[in-house]
Every structure is written in C-alpha cells, then in structure tokens.
Design a protein around this motif. Structure first.
Motif, PDB file in Angstrom:
ATOM      1  N   LYS A 158     -12.361   7.045  -6.553  1.00 45.09           N
ATOM      2  CA  LYS A 158     -12.881   6.202  -5.490  1.00 45.09           C
ATOM      3  C   LYS A 158     -14.200   5.567  -5.914  1.00 45.09           C
ATOM      4  N   GLY A 159     -14.350   4.277  -5.613  1.00 41.72           N
ATOM      5  CA  GLY A 159     -15.597   3.594  -5.904  1.00 41.72           C
ATOM      6  C   GLY A 159     -15.899   3.422  -7.380  1.00 41.72           C
ATOM      7  N   VAL A 160     -14.858   3.441  -8.222  1.00 48.36           N
ATOM      8  CA  VAL A 160     -15.058   3.335  -9.660  1.00 48.36           C
ATOM      9  C   VAL A 160     -15.692   1.991 -10.036  1.00 48.36           C
ATOM     10  N   SER A 161     -16.487   2.006 -11.091  1.00 49.88           N
ATOM     11  CA  SER A 161     -17.065   0.790 -11.653  1.00 49.88           C
ATOM     12  C   SER A 161     -17.139   0.971 -13.162  1.00 49.88           C
ATOM     13  N   ASP A 162     -17.598  -0.045 -13.892  1.00 52.98           N
ATOM     14  CA  ASP A 162     -17.713   0.090 -15.343  1.00 52.98           C
ATOM     15  C   ASP A 162     -18.673   1.203 -15.736  1.00 52.98           C
ATOM     16  N   GLN A 163     -19.668   1.440 -14.889  1.00 56.44           N
ATOM     17  CA  GLN A 163     -20.698   2.409 -15.229  1.00 56.44           C
ATOM     18  C   GLN A 163     -20.509   3.788 -14.596  1.00 56.44           C
ATOM     19  N   SER A 164     -19.611   3.910 -13.649  1.00 55.94           N
ATOM     20  CA  SER A 164     -19.438   5.208 -12.980  1.00 55.94           C
ATOM     21  C   SER A 164     -17.994   5.406 -12.535  1.00 55.94           C
ATOM     22  N   GLY A 165     -17.631   6.666 -12.310  1.00 53.18           N
ATOM     23  CA  GLY A 165     -16.266   6.972 -11.913  1.00 53.18           C
ATOM     24  C   GLY A 165     -15.336   7.049 -13.107  1.00 53.18           C
ATOM     25  N   ARG A 175       1.864   1.921  -5.484  1.00 53.59           N
ATOM     26  CA  ARG A 175       0.589   1.238  -5.712  1.00 53.59           C
ATOM     27  C   ARG A 175      -0.285   1.473  -4.495  1.00 53.59           C
ATOM     28  N   ASN A 176      -1.575   1.536  -4.703  1.00 54.60           N
ATOM     29  CA  ASN A 176      -2.481   1.706  -3.571  1.00 54.60           C
ATOM     30  C   ASN A 176      -3.828   1.082  -3.902  1.00 54.60           C
ATOM     31  N   GLU A 177      -3.811  -0.186  -4.274  1.00 52.81           N
ATOM     32  CA  GLU A 177      -5.027  -0.872  -4.652  1.00 52.81           C
ATOM     33  C   GLU A 177      -5.676  -1.501  -3.417  1.00 52.81           C
ATOM     34  N   ASP A 178      -6.792  -0.927  -2.975  1.00 52.87           N
ATOM     35  CA  ASP A 178      -7.524  -1.581  -1.898  1.00 52.87           C
ATOM     36  C   ASP A 178      -8.272  -2.776  -2.483  1.00 52.87           C
ATOM     37  N   ASP A 179      -8.929  -3.543  -1.632  1.00 49.95           N
ATOM     38  CA  ASP A 179      -9.557  -4.777  -2.093  1.00 49.95           C
ATOM     39  C   ASP A 179     -10.574  -4.528  -3.205  1.00 49.95           C
ATOM     40  N   ALA A 180     -11.382  -3.486  -3.056  1.00 44.77           N
ATOM     41  CA  ALA A 180     -12.419  -3.206  -4.056  1.00 44.77           C
ATOM     42  C   ALA A 180     -11.805  -2.818  -5.398  1.00 44.77           C
ATOM     43  N   ASP A 184      -7.335   7.088  -6.405  1.00 45.45           N
ATOM     44  CA  ASP A 184      -6.429   5.989  -6.069  1.00 45.45           C
ATOM     45  C   ASP A 184      -5.361   5.819  -7.139  1.00 45.45           C
ATOM     46  N   VAL A 185      -4.159   5.475  -6.696  1.00 45.40           N
ATOM     47  CA  VAL A 185      -3.077   5.134  -7.614  1.00 45.40           C
ATOM     48  C   VAL A 185      -3.164   3.633  -7.886  1.00 45.40           C
ATOM     49  N   ALA A 225       0.843  -1.194   0.000  1.00 53.24           N
ATOM     50  CA  ALA A 225       0.000   0.000   0.000  1.00 53.24           C
ATOM     51  C   ALA A 225       0.871   1.235   0.000  1.00 53.24           C
ATOM     52  N   ALA A 226       0.380   2.294  -0.607  1.00 54.25           N
ATOM     53  CA  ALA A 226       1.088   3.557  -0.606  1.00 54.25           C
ATOM     54  C   ALA A 226       0.065   4.654  -0.606  1.00 54.25           C
TER      55      ALA A 226
END
Length: 219
Positions: free
Chosen positions: A93-100, A191-196, A73-74, A35-36
C-alpha cells in the motif's frame, strides 16, 4: 509446431475484423481493469541477484487467488492454465519509487517457490510497464523485470471478438523466443489497481525491447 506470439495472435484476430492493415504499436491506455480483492506479501530490490528460489513460508497468503500478502495490492495475478501454480505481481500500500515494495511471486497458493526481489528495498525502476497496441481495438500492457540474465514478462492482451490472453514469458537476454510460456487460466485473472497504484505503474519506464519488437514468440 511453433506457437505464435501474442503479437501475432492479436494481429490475426484484428485483421479478421478490420481491413488487414496493422496499426503501429501504440500507447493507448488499456481498458478499465476490474477491481478485485487484493492480498500479498514480499519484497523489492534493484538487483537480479536478490531473487530467491526458496519456498516462501515468508510470503503470507491474503487471498487464495494470488501470492500477495494480506494487506498488499494485486497488480495482476492468475492461476496457470492446467496447473496449480499462481503468478502474481504485487505492491504494498502506498508504494513509491523510494518506499514500499513491488514483487513478483510464482508457485502454489501459500508456497511460492520463486520471489523477486527477495529483499524489501524500494522499487527504484526495477520493474517496467509497456503499452501494447495493435489493429482493431486490440491492445494491452506488459510488466517486465530482469533477474540473473533472464527477463520475465507478465502480459495482458484483449481485443475484439472476445480476445483475452494473459501469461508470463521467460526470455534469455534479448532472444526473440521465450524459453518458457505460462498462460493464465481463463477467468482466473485478478487485478486491484486503485487510482494511485495505476498512476504509479504507469509512471514506470517502458521496456525498449518490447517497444521495438513486441512480445517474444512462445516456443
């Protein structure tokens, strides 16, 4: 002299430690990514034509180690070896295919001169993520996208005996060799990829060309 592509490099290192037999390309999950602190700004669009080469005063800086906007997020970012430029793949934050948004930016801190895509539409399959697997516990992943007939590939490979290599390759069409290859300065990768976010990027389609032929060779 031709520079070997990352696939060749990884297999050479692996062969020195193993039996000399290459393992087939595999889809193993990469080693845990440290995490970073994240940062970022930008957009997303389904069209190659939406990229911009204008200096990005529009991309506020949240962290001098990336071109991601504050609050974003990076996914992966680094400083170009021997230069002042940064290479950053970012996500809201909270990106998905349809939003963000998901976007790639390149340039000096606070002044990206290339951002893809330029608008703020949802990712919708624009980016791909391909697992890289080699012999000898060596592997990694590659993020890729196409813009104006060219493909950019942000790759990361690690393995035995301290093998660690990241960078961005630019390829024209389906060429086997990259037009340009920018390597990351050792120790600069963030890198800073959280689980989601990790789950989201893992859901992206694989790049069929990379899957079948591996990374293109560097010139």
């Amino acid at each position: 002299m031709k520079t070997a592509n990352v696939l060749g490099l990884a297999m050479t290192v692996a062969l020195a430690a193993c039996s000399g037999q290459s393992a087939p390309e595999a889809a193993a999950k990469p080693a845990a990514e440290p995490a970073a602190t994240s940062s970022a700004a930008a957009p997303a669009s389904a069209d190659a034509a939406t990229a911009t080469t204008a200096p990005a005063a529009a991309a506020p800086v949240g962290d001098a180690r990336s071109l991601c906007a504050a609050g974003d997020d990076v996914v992966i970012s680094c400083k170009v070896a021997g230069g002042a430029q940064l290479l950053s793949l970012c996500a809201s934050k909270g990106v998905s295919d349809q939003s963000g948004t998901v976007y790639f930016a390149q340039g000096e801190a606070g002044k990206p001169d290339y951002v893809f895509p330029a608008d703020k539409s949802a990712p919708a399959g624009r980016f791909k993520r391909t697992q890289l697997g080699f012999a000898g516990n060596t592997g990694g992943y590659a993020y890729s996208f196409e813009d104006g007939g060219r493909k950019r590939i942000f790759y990361s490979v690690s393995g035995e005996r301290g093998l660690e290599e990241q960078g961005v390759l630019t390829v024209a069409g389906d060429a086997d060799k990259a037009e340009s290859a920018l390597g990351c300065e050792p120790g600069s990768v963030v890198r800073n990829e959280d689980d989601a976010l990790f789950k989201f990027t893992r859901s992206w389609d694989r790049d069929e060309r990379i899957d079948q032929h591996g990374l293109p060779a560097k010139r």
